[in-house]
Design an enzyme around this catalytic site. Structure first.
Site, PDB file in Angstrom:
ATOM      1  N   LEU A  19      35.880  36.660  49.795  1.00  0.00           N
ATOM      2  CA  LEU A  19      37.296  36.273  49.593  1.00  0.00           C
ATOM      3  C   LEU A  19      37.111  34.854  48.596  1.00  0.00           C
ATOM      4  O   LEU A  19      36.159  34.448  48.537  1.00  0.00           O
ATOM      5  CB  LEU A  19      37.638  35.340  51.076  1.00  0.00           C
ATOM      6  CG  LEU A  19      37.688  36.329  52.026  1.00  0.00           C
ATOM      7  CD1 LEU A  19      38.329  35.650  53.244  1.00  0.00           C
ATOM      8  CD2 LEU A  19      38.585  37.484  51.902  1.00  0.00           C
ATOM      9  N   HIS A  20      38.381  34.925  47.767  1.00  0.00           N
ATOM     10  CA  HIS A  20      38.269  33.843  46.667  1.00  0.00           C
ATOM     11  C   HIS A  20      39.527  33.107  47.018  1.00  0.00           C
ATOM     12  O   HIS A  20      40.371  33.290  47.679  1.00  0.00           O
ATOM     13  CB  HIS A  20      38.270  34.555  45.305  1.00  0.00           C
ATOM     14  CG  HIS A  20      38.851  35.616  45.293  1.00  0.00           C
ATOM     15  ND1 HIS A  20      40.336  35.950  45.030  1.00  0.00           N
ATOM     16  CD2 HIS A  20      38.382  37.069  45.124  1.00  0.00           C
ATOM     17  CE1 HIS A  20      40.785  36.862  45.127  1.00  0.00           C
ATOM     18  NE2 HIS A  20      39.723  37.846  44.860  1.00  0.00           N
ATOM     19  N   HIS A  58      42.690  35.342  47.946  1.00  0.00           N
ATOM     20  CA  HIS A  58      42.899  35.363  49.312  1.00  0.00           C
ATOM     21  C   HIS A  58      43.153  34.366  49.813  1.00  0.00           C
ATOM     22  O   HIS A  58      44.081  34.493  50.780  1.00  0.00           O
ATOM     23  CB  HIS A  58      41.351  36.061  49.821  1.00  0.00           C
ATOM     24  CG  HIS A  58      41.011  37.330  49.197  1.00  0.00           C
ATOM     25  ND1 HIS A  58      39.893  37.387  48.272  1.00  0.00           N
ATOM     26  CD2 HIS A  58      41.384  38.457  49.581  1.00  0.00           C
ATOM     27  CE1 HIS A  58      39.637  38.508  48.109  1.00  0.00           C
ATOM     28  NE2 HIS A  58      40.430  39.130  48.826  1.00  0.00           N
ATOM     29  N   SER A 109      39.227  37.932  41.192  1.00  0.00           N
ATOM     30  CA  SER A 109      38.861  39.584  41.811  1.00  0.00           C
ATOM     31  C   SER A 109      37.639  39.487  42.384  1.00  0.00           C
ATOM     32  O   SER A 109      36.749  38.659  41.772  1.00  0.00           O
ATOM     33  CB  SER A 109      39.021  40.535  40.718  1.00  0.00           C
ATOM     34  OG  SER A 109      38.420  41.745  41.342  1.00  0.00           O
ATOM     35  N   ARG A 113      35.436  41.812  42.182  1.00  0.00           N
ATOM     36  CA  ARG A 113      34.594  42.235  41.410  1.00  0.00           C
ATOM     37  C   ARG A 113      34.274  41.476  40.188  1.00  0.00           C
ATOM     38  O   ARG A 113      33.586  42.160  39.153  1.00  0.00           O
ATOM     39  CB  ARG A 113      35.438  43.665  40.747  1.00  0.00           C
ATOM     40  CG  ARG A 113      35.387  44.686  41.990  1.00  0.00           C
ATOM     41  CD  ARG A 113      36.005  46.092  41.639  1.00  0.00           C
ATOM     42  NE  ARG A 113      35.740  47.147  42.563  1.00  0.00           N
ATOM     43  CZ  ARG A 113      36.571  47.613  43.567  1.00  0.00           C
ATOM     44  NH1 ARG A 113      37.845  46.997  43.685  1.00  0.00           N
ATOM     45  NH2 ARG A 113      36.320  48.652  44.305  1.00  0.00           N
TER      46      ARG A 113
END
Length: 279
Positions: free
Chosen positions: A33-34, A37, A185, A187
């Site tokens: 989570l970042h 989120h 993201s 990713r």
């Protein structure tokens, strides 16, 4: 805050909350989570008495050769973020809890999923629709929260909820960006230093098209060309798609009259990133 791994535990907790007359929000995630989120959890906490965050890397939505095994995971960090944001429960199941060995039922859609990410990831949205339907049935929330960064997913989920009469309010939340404009993201962690610098071209290309739109340009072809021109100036960027579509139907448009989605997917090195703007 509790962390549970079984469907039975989630249902028991939600049943207890319902008996107290409490409202329930759900934030489905694949973890790592970042701040993006967190913005969803913050919104859910503000609008519901109790919030469930699911943390589940869903194998069904990954195709052959995609990054299922390497997808970043950090449950300790995720749980700290959820607790600090005010979530009441994390549902962190193993794949076998969600999909028993004889699992053979799926939720699919034959509209909204053919273009954009669905074109190059043909099984992706069947996996998304199936797992989100399961989460809705398990948690039975009043509201569920999804980020606009995955704009096609947001449109698909809204359509599915309408089609299948879930009776859940779907709340779309704005994209959260880094200081230089790159959309948050999980990713992004795949990018090396050079690729991270190059990745800002996604947002820059969308901004170039939006600038034209704000100056009166209404041709989708002209806006698409502006995006592609900006992307072409970055050697590390290889576009997967550049599309301008109706925001409701996700069908391509020639002239912008109503709300449209400018959506792009771009490889920076080996990492596929997505971004979008709604005009």
């Amino acid at each position: 805050m509790k962390i549970v791994e079984t469907i039975a535990e989630v249902r028991a907790q939600v049943k207890e909350w319902r008996a107290q007359g409490l409202s329930v929000g759900l934030v489905p995630t694949m973890g790592y989570l970042h701040e993006g989120h967190k913005s969803l959890i913050d919104r859910a906490v503000a609008e519901n008495d109790k919030v469930v965050v699911s943390v589940f890397v869903n194998p069904m939505q990954f195709g052959v050769g995609e990054d299922l095994e390497s997808y970043p995971r950090d449950m300790e960090r995720d749980s700290a973020l959820c607790e600090n944001a005010g979530a009441a429960l994390i549902f962190h199941p193993q794949p076998e809890e969600m999909y028993h060995k004889d699992f053979s039922s799926f939720v699919d859609m034959n509209t909204l999923t053919k273009g954009l990410c669905g074109k190059t990831r043909p099984i992706h949205f069947r996996g998304v629709c199936t797992v989100v339907s399961k989460l809705f049935n398990i948690v039975q929330p009043d509201k569920a929260y999804f980020g606009q960064k995955d704009a096609q997913q947001l449109a698909v989920i809204r359509h599915m909820v309408s089609d299948l009469n879930f009776g859940i309010e779907i709340v779309g939340c704005p994209i959260v960006r880094e200081a230089d404009g790159l959309a948050k993201s999980s990713r992004n962690t795949y990018l090396n230093e050079q690729e991270r610098k190059a990745a800002v071209v996604l947002n820059q290309s969308l901004q170039a098209a939006q600038d034209l739109y704000e100056n009166g340009e209404r041709s989708a072809a002209v806006l698409s060309a502006a995006i592609r021109e900006k992307l072409a100036a970055e050697p590390l960027a290889k576009p997967d798609y550049v599309e301008i579509v109706d925001w409701n139907t996700l069908e391509p448009v020639e002239t912008i009259q109503d709300s449209v989605l400018m959506a792009i997917a771009v490889y920076i090195g080996k990492t596929r990133l997505i971004d979008n703007r709604i005009l």
